[in-house]
Design an enzyme around this catalytic site. Structure first.
Site, mmCIF file in Angstrom:
data_model
loop_
_atom_site.group_PDB
_atom_site.id
_atom_site.type_symbol
_atom_site.label_atom_id
_atom_site.label_comp_id
_atom_site.label_asym_id
_atom_site.label_seq_id
_atom_site.Cartn_x
_atom_site.Cartn_y
_atom_site.Cartn_z
ATOM 1 N N ARG A 103 0.836 -1.045 -0.134
ATOM 2 C CA ARG A 103 -0.005 0.078 0.131
ATOM 3 C C ARG A 103 0.954 1.220 -0.063
ATOM 4 N NH1 ARG A 103 -4.522 -1.524 4.506
ATOM 5 N NH2 ARG A 103 -5.476 -3.429 3.687
ATOM 6 N N SER A 196 -8.010 -1.111 0.981
ATOM 7 C CA SER A 196 -9.026 -1.368 2.015
ATOM 8 C C SER A 196 -10.013 -0.180 2.312
ATOM 9 C CB SER A 196 -8.294 -1.930 3.237
ATOM 10 O OG SER A 196 -9.116 -2.413 4.042
ATOM 11 N N HIS A 197 -9.786 0.254 3.801
ATOM 12 C CA HIS A 197 -10.548 1.517 4.275
ATOM 13 C C HIS A 197 -9.769 2.602 4.151
ATOM 14 C CE1 HIS A 197 -7.959 -0.669 7.243
ATOM 15 N NE2 HIS A 197 -7.846 0.617 7.851
ATOM 16 N N ASP A 361 -16.868 -1.013 4.320
ATOM 17 C CA ASP A 361 -15.796 -0.058 3.925
ATOM 18 C C ASP A 361 -14.996 -0.199 2.445
ATOM 19 O OD1 ASP A 361 -14.692 -2.857 4.020
ATOM 20 O OD2 ASP A 361 -12.480 -1.927 4.601
ATOM 21 N N ASP A 363 -13.213 -1.764 0.570
ATOM 22 C CA ASP A 363 -13.128 -3.041 -0.389
ATOM 23 C C ASP A 363 -14.233 -4.177 0.368
ATOM 24 O OD1 ASP A 363 -11.642 -3.808 2.202
ATOM 25 O OD2 ASP A 363 -10.347 -5.030 1.131
ATOM 26 N N ASP A 365 -14.644 -5.602 3.170
ATOM 27 C CA ASP A 365 -14.548 -6.864 4.243
ATOM 28 C C ASP A 365 -14.712 -6.360 5.844
ATOM 29 O OD1 ASP A 365 -12.413 -5.029 4.537
ATOM 30 O OD2 ASP A 365 -10.964 -6.816 4.349
ATOM 31 N N ARG A 366 -15.058 -5.009 5.976
ATOM 32 C CA ARG A 366 -15.356 -4.506 7.388
ATOM 33 C C ARG A 366 -16.758 -4.267 7.542
ATOM 34 N NH1 ARG A 366 -10.436 -0.962 9.841
ATOM 35 N NH2 ARG A 366 -8.759 -2.329 9.365
ATOM 36 N N THR A 429 -3.281 -10.276 15.657
ATOM 37 C CA THR A 429 -3.988 -9.706 14.598
ATOM 38 C C THR A 429 -3.505 -9.986 13.094
ATOM 39 O OG1 THR A 429 -4.269 -7.830 16.091
ATOM 40 C CG2 THR A 429 -4.700 -7.099 13.824
ATOM 41 N N GLU A 448 -12.505 -9.517 14.544
ATOM 42 C CA GLU A 448 -11.483 -8.531 15.173
ATOM 43 C C GLU A 448 -12.130 -7.453 15.788
ATOM 44 O OE1 GLU A 448 -7.450 -9.622 12.630
ATOM 45 O OE2 GLU A 448 -8.996 -8.142 11.757
ATOM 46 N N SER A 450 -11.291 -4.703 15.330
ATOM 47 C CA SER A 450 -11.158 -3.516 14.145
ATOM 48 C C SER A 450 -12.227 -3.688 13.229
ATOM 49 C CB SER A 450 -9.798 -3.572 13.515
ATOM 50 O OG SER A 450 -9.459 -4.970 13.092
ATOM 51 N N LYS A 461 -12.295 -11.467 5.889
ATOM 52 C CA LYS A 461 -13.418 -10.919 6.820
ATOM 53 C C LYS A 461 -14.537 -10.519 5.527
ATOM 54 C CE LYS A 461 -10.548 -7.124 7.681
ATOM 55 N NZ LYS A 461 -9.344 -7.090 8.361
#
Length: 638
Positions: A103, A196-197, A361, A363, A365-366, A429, A448, A450, A461
């Site tokens: 990233r 991601s986020h 989020d 992508d 997954d959250r 984690t 998790e 998070s 996730k």
């Protein structure tokens, strides 16, 4: 054949003549041929199969802004009408690959050969049988630069003898969907274009990661190899083919390489319909007395929300907020928590708010789960899903195989495992630790703190899965409610859970961008403190059970992860945990996790910050955080 050596192939092997497309629409055939109008092409060459090695000096560089050639290249091989060029390149510093891939800022990825080097280094790191003539999946969260990146990845995959690539339409596939597609199609692996986020757009972030054949993120053994290969790379192998139109479903063939553009939702939706009872969920969602809002935060789940919640489950179109994926996420920060999903929080806490709210989020997954004027912590969410799974979700009808959480996540899940007599795991984690347990058949549901929750239906996730799990639980609890009867609410479900299992008050304090030196000194100080501590030591009104720096031995592969976070665990089950996250130019983020178990139902309605105040004060004094970092207040509280 003496003519072989004398024959120099220039760029007449125009790839558009070698790629055949059988998509559902044909306009992009013409679009590919426009640039051929200017000269007449010898018809006898059009179907010519080149089988000999040629050296060409067509300039070639893999540039982010265009896939057009601009530096010398060597043609490596030609078979089946596919011409492969070798582009000389040099290592680029800083391509250290973490468990979530690489990233960086978009501008970094747009540097000459930056992405191409990493993709080639990945192929150099995998055993040939993992990709040669194999099937790979490609998708991403729709963020800025994904379109250009997709074309680079496709061409390098073709250049490295991959057989076929499945790409989500417009390059869109959520992270959980990539995992689902890899598993369903038995692919060798897949690329996920996402940070991601983190925010997206020309000034913000971009990322790439590789998932393996069971849909799980590539293990460290591979990510370490990729990094090693980025330090020694000298050539990029790239197929000389034109850009593939990703806006139309269908197959484009280039010699023996093909690209299939697929509906990003279809395989994932089919999996969700196998996991959940959609008619049960529909019985709740279609009720006039039930209102919910799903906030896609202009991120990838916008592509999934309407087909799943509206078209399949009968929710109203108004239920979907920010439902169009945008390259910059509408200038938002697509992280579903109380700080960044403030709009959704305000709706749920507003006057006459909806019954249920959820967000996902960048992508996909959250997740964040809300009731009317009620926030469900991720630690409680996974415990409540686990406790209700067997009754409410067909996939778990014979009960979960095991439960697991990351170490900083609250112990509420432990209590469910205990009561249901299930195997339980506390892991560092990182989702890969869950994946190992799942592949070994030891784990069904995990989470998790998070904002990540998931199960063994895939190896990531899964935000939409968590939302469907909650809707299933609410639908199950309300299945006998007549119209006009008061519905069981999110708050009711959570409070009933606390009454049964006790409440684990939980909070996380993040101190972002601290000076690295001070943050590291603080952790060293804490490690020294725990080396001298013993059971029975008094900390204010708390008595120490143990203090350690968390280490984990993987029961599946025997690998050891150490120094995963400094823990102080007290005799009443209360915990204080300190972790550093991220080092580098922007300093370090110090995270403090505070948790207190409360069996007394009469105290369950307390505000978590008030209930935890004595422990929070203790955490700040034990760590001397202010002395070491100079910080008075956290940046984010969850």
């Amino acid at each position: 054949m003496a003519m072989e050596s004398a024959f120099t192939l220039t760029r007449l092997s125009t790839p558009s003549l070698l790629c055949r497309n059988s998509s559902s629409h044909h306009h992009h055939h013409h679009h590919h041929r426009r640039h051929l109008k200017s000269f007449s092409f010898p018809p006898e060459l059009a179907s010519f199969k080149y089988s000999f090695r040629t050296i060409t000096h067509a300039p070639f560089v893999v540039n982010a802004s265009s896939s057009s050639p601009s530096s010398p290249s060597t043609t490596l091989a030609e078979s089946q009408g596919l011409k492969i060029n070798s582009i000389p390149t040099k290592p680029i510093e800083g391509q250290k690959t973490g468990t979530s891939g690489l990233r960086k800022k978009v501008k970094v990825f747009m540097q000459e050969n930056y992405l191409a080097n990493w993709i080639q280094a990945l192929f150099n790191s995998l055993p040939l049988e993992d990709y040669k003539d194999g099937l790979l999946v490609l998708g991403g969260d729709g963020r800025y630069f994904n379109r250009e990146a997709a074309q680079i990845i496709i061409k390098i995959a073709a250049g490295n003898s991959v057989g076929k690539i499945l790409v989500g339409k417009d390059g869109i596939l959520s992270t959980p969907a990539v995992s689902a597609v890899i598993r369903k199609r038995k692919a060798n692996g897949g690329f996920i274009m996402s940070a991601s986020h983190n925010p997206g757009g020309p000034e913000y972030d971009w990322g790439i990661k590789f998932n393996y054949s069971s849909g799980q993120p590539a293990p460290e053994s591979i990510t370490d190899k990729i990094y090693g290969n980025t330090l020694s790379i000298s050539e990029i192998k790239i197929a000389d083919i034109s850009d593939v139109d990703l806006s139309q479903l269908g197959v484009t063939k280039c010699g023996n390489f093909s690209v299939e553009v697929v509906d990003p939702v279809a395989d994932y939706l089919e999996l969700m319909e196998n996991v959940f009872d959609f008619s049960l969920i529909q019985s709740l969602v279609s009720r006039p007395d039930f209102r919910f809002v799903f906030d896609a935060m202009h991120a990838v789940t916008g592509a999934y929300a309407k087909p799943i919640f509206v078209d399949k489950l009968g929710a109203s179109l108004e239920s979907i907020a920010n439902g169009v994926p945008l390259e910059d996420f509408g200038h938002g920060h697509p992280d579903p928590n109380l700080t960044y999903a403030e709009d959704l929080v305000n709706i749920l806490y507003g006057e006459n708010g909806p019954d249920f709210g959820a967000a996902s989020d960048g992508d996909g997954d959250r997740n964040m789960i809300l009731g009317r004027s009620f926030f469900v912590t991720p630690s409680d969410s996974v415990a409540i899903i686990a406790a209700n799974a067997q009754d409410a979700i067909p996939y778990f009808q014979s009960g979960p195989k095991g439960l697991a959480r990351s170490m900083p996540t609250s112990g509420s899940l432990d209590r469910v495992a205990q009561k249901l007599n299930l195997p339980f795991f506390e892991v560092p984690t990182g989702w890969k630790f869950f994946g190992n347990l799942m592949d070994a058949g030891k784990l069904s549901i995990c989470g998790e703190e998070s904002f990540g929750t998931g199960s063994d239906h895939i190896r990531e996730k899964d935000g939409i899965w968590a939302v469907l799990a909650w809707l299933s639980i609410l639908a199950y609890w309300n299945k006998d409610k007549k119209s006009g009867e008061k519905l069981v609410s999110v708050a009711d479900v959570v409070k009933e859970h606390w009454a049964t299992y006790g409440r684990n008050f939980f909070s996380r304090y993040d101190y972002e961008e601290c000076e690295s030196e001070g943050a590291n000194n603080m952790v060293e100080y804490l490690r020294d403190l725990i080396s001298k501590s013993k059971a029975g030591d008094k900390y204010g009104s708390y008595i120490l059970d143990f203090a350690d720096d968390f280490a984990y031995t993987d029961p599946v592969d025997g690998s050891v992860a150490s120094k995963q976070g400094v823990r102080f665990v007290f005799s009443d089950g209360s915990r204080i945990i300190f972790r550093l996250s991220g080092t580098g130019s922007a300093g370090a983020t110090v995270r403090i996790y505070i948790e207190q178990f409360e069996p007394d139902v009469s105290k369950h309605d307390m505000d978590a910050q008030i209930a935890l105040k004595p422990l929070i004060d203790l955490a700040l004094s034990i760590s001397k955080l202010k002395d070491f970092t100079g910080r008075e207040k956290p940046t984010v509280i969850t």
